[in-house]
Design a protein around this motif. Structure first.
Motif, PDB file in Angstrom:
ATOM      1  N   ASP A  14      44.217  36.805  36.280  1.00 37.11           N
ATOM      2  CA  ASP A  14      44.458  38.059  35.580  1.00 37.11           C
ATOM      3  C   ASP A  14      45.369  37.795  34.385  1.00 37.11           C
ATOM      4  O   ASP A  14      45.716  36.652  34.093  1.00 37.11           O
ATOM      5  CB  ASP A  14      45.018  39.130  36.520  1.00 37.11           C
ATOM      6  CG  ASP A  14      46.375  38.777  37.106  1.00 37.11           C
ATOM      7  OD1 ASP A  14      47.065  37.886  36.567  1.00 37.11           O
ATOM      8  OD2 ASP A  14      46.754  39.410  38.107  1.00 37.11           O
ATOM      9  N   ASP A  15      45.763  38.834  33.685  1.00 39.15           N
ATOM     10  CA  ASP A  15      46.558  38.661  32.467  1.00 39.15           C
ATOM     11  C   ASP A  15      47.977  38.171  32.733  1.00 39.15           C
ATOM     12  O   ASP A  15      48.684  37.780  31.808  1.00 39.15           O
ATOM     13  CB  ASP A  15      46.581  39.942  31.637  1.00 39.15           C
ATOM     14  CG  ASP A  15      47.104  41.141  32.405  1.00 39.15           C
ATOM     15  OD1 ASP A  15      47.267  41.046  33.637  1.00 39.15           O
ATOM     16  OD2 ASP A  15      47.340  42.178  31.765  1.00 39.15           O
ATOM     17  N   THR A  16      48.388  38.153  34.004  1.00 41.86           N
ATOM     18  CA  THR A  16      49.719  37.622  34.331  1.00 41.86           C
ATOM     19  C   THR A  16      49.639  36.193  34.877  1.00 41.86           C
ATOM     20  O   THR A  16      50.652  35.616  35.252  1.00 41.86           O
ATOM     21  CB  THR A  16      50.436  38.511  35.371  1.00 41.86           C
ATOM     22  OG1 THR A  16      49.689  38.480  36.599  1.00 41.86           O
ATOM     23  CG2 THR A  16      50.588  39.925  34.856  1.00 41.86           C
TER      24      THR A  16
END
Length: 75
Positions: A14-16
């Protein structure tokens, strides 16, 4: 003949930066063995996606036998 549930899994970030497992496809396969079930599921997956190699869309494959149904009451 035993049945197997086969799932094709892709690990994505994911974006993290956290990884998550995303199911790409699920098949129920009747086969004589675990290896035969894997081969049949691979062929079905490739045919469905129009590719020769299932690893283009998935990183791993999970094979499981479905849980047994409880025996009927009475006799």
């Amino acid at each position: 003949m035993p049945s197997f549930d086969v799932r094709f899994i892709k690990t994505v970030c994911d974006d993290t930066g956290h990884e998550h497992r995303a199911c790409q496809a699920v098949f129920k396969v009747d086969a004589a063995s675990l290896s035969a079930a894997a081969q049949l599921a691979e062929a079905d997956f490739c045919r469905q996606k129009g590719v020769r190699d299932w690893t283009i869309f998935a990183d791993s494959m999970e094979l499981r036998t479905p849980p047994a149904l409880p025996s009927a009451w009475g006799g």
